[in-house]
Write an enzyme that holds these catalytic residues in place. Sequence first.
Site, short mmCIF file in Angstrom:
data_model
loop_
_atom_site.label_atom_id
_atom_site.label_comp_id
_atom_site.label_asym_id
_atom_site.label_seq_id
_atom_site.Cartn_x
_atom_site.Cartn_y
_atom_site.Cartn_z
N ARG A 53 -0.33 32.74 -9.42
CA ARG A 53 0.30 31.73 -8.57
C ARG A 53 0.87 32.30 -7.28
O ARG A 53 0.62 31.77 -6.19
CB ARG A 53 1.47 31.03 -9.30
CG ARG A 53 1.09 29.82 -10.08
CD ARG A 53 1.96 29.74 -11.28
NE ARG A 53 1.73 30.93 -12.07
CZ ARG A 53 0.71 31.04 -12.93
NH1 ARG A 53 -0.07 30.03 -13.14
NH2 ARG A 53 0.50 32.16 -13.60
N THR A 54 1.67 33.34 -7.39
CA THR A 54 2.41 33.79 -6.21
C THR A 54 1.45 34.30 -5.14
O THR A 54 1.52 33.89 -3.97
CB THR A 54 3.44 34.86 -6.60
OG1 THR A 54 4.17 34.39 -7.72
CG2 THR A 54 4.38 35.17 -5.46
N LYS A 82 -2.90 57.04 -4.84
CA LYS A 82 -2.96 58.44 -4.39
C LYS A 82 -1.57 58.99 -4.11
O LYS A 82 -1.41 60.10 -3.62
CB LYS A 82 -3.79 58.53 -3.11
CG LYS A 82 -5.20 58.03 -3.25
CD LYS A 82 -5.89 58.08 -1.88
CE LYS A 82 -6.90 56.98 -1.73
NZ LYS A 82 -7.27 56.77 -0.33
N ARG A 103 4.87 42.23 -4.16
CA ARG A 103 5.32 42.23 -5.57
C ARG A 103 5.22 43.65 -6.08
O ARG A 103 4.22 44.34 -5.83
CB ARG A 103 4.45 41.31 -6.42
CG ARG A 103 4.76 41.47 -7.91
CD ARG A 103 4.11 40.44 -8.76
NE ARG A 103 4.74 39.14 -8.55
CZ ARG A 103 4.46 38.06 -9.29
NH1 ARG A 103 3.58 38.14 -10.27
NH2 ARG A 103 5.07 36.92 -9.05
N HIS A 131 13.06 36.83 -7.93
CA HIS A 131 11.79 36.22 -7.53
C HIS A 131 12.14 35.04 -6.63
O HIS A 131 12.01 33.88 -7.01
CB HIS A 131 11.03 35.77 -8.78
CG HIS A 131 9.58 35.42 -8.56
ND1 HIS A 131 9.03 35.21 -7.31
CD2 HIS A 131 8.57 35.22 -9.44
CE1 HIS A 131 7.74 34.91 -7.44
NE2 HIS A 131 7.44 34.91 -8.73
N1 CP Z 1 5.32 32.24 -11.38
C1 CP Z 1 4.70 33.39 -11.09
O1 CP Z 1 5.28 34.30 -10.50
O2 CP Z 1 3.39 33.45 -11.48
P1 CP Z 1 2.41 34.65 -11.16
O3 CP Z 1 2.91 35.86 -11.93
O4 CP Z 1 1.06 34.18 -11.63
O5 CP Z 1 2.46 34.93 -9.70
#
Ligand code: CP
Length: 308
Positions: A53-54, A82, A103, A131
Amino acid sequence: MAVRHLMSPLDFTVEELDHLLDLANDIELHREKYAHICDGKRIATLFYEPSTRTRLSFEAAMMNLGGSVLGFHSEDSSSAAKGESVADTIRIVSCYADIAAMRHPKEGAPLVASLKSSIPVINAGDGGHQHPTQTLTDILTIRSLKGRLGNLTVGICGDLKFGRTVHSLIASLSRYEGISFVLISPEELKVPSYVRDSLRAKNIPYSEVVKLDADTMADLDILYMTRVQRERFFNEADYVRMKDFYILDREKLELAPKDMCVLHPLPRVNEIAVDVDDDPRACYFRQAQYGVYARMALILTLLGIEVD
Ligand code: CP
């Protein structure tokens, strides 16, 4: 002009957040108005951890705005394999893109990157910490479906210890009047003490319970389900013991208020049975759609692009 990043859901004031949510709602209604507003702009998605999703919603968001996308989807597919640091990586990416979403499994890695970056950096999830863009998605969903962000009783259920979306959501909703929380988790997966301390310091009513039953759900406006975060457990046996602690199925949902919204940041594993998906209270797929509008609004805001 100073470069603005998003590390925490509290980086925006409540007023700024209202403006961003208004913008997201306008984008939802008038997609064509925004279709070329980022022509020539690029977002870099720097994902050292898996995501559906993100990452894809950031990419869809930039493409919906007329921009384009570059990036990597795992540590192994970048020069991190590396030994390159996030600080060096972002200095390089700053030469290639206008904005970046990162992320990382380590708490604080996007913050380290932001300190060396000449482009806005967005924390797209750092370890078990925060998040913030999931929180933007969550509060946009709640405000759009419930019409308000205050005067809500919010149940949060599952892995409240490792679930970073939970920590960000509690911090963000805590700024609104009349919020109370019902924190539903096994003893071993309760919210970290800093989250509890912050609720106490702000005099925000909350209770901690173990069972997801009729009594627990009776007064809820929102039930926010979360999965047990397998990747953050130190041993597999503990995860296996915990993973099916909560399963919201149709029978259990019968006990809940008729106007309660069920949210989930997704991915789900077993904690919401698929037979719940057709219930009008199941809002988690709409929530994922709101994630695109929230991220479009965020990109415009951090790039300082004004909309008439
Ligand atoms: N909600 C969420 O962060 O989903 P993903 O891990 O798929 O990005």
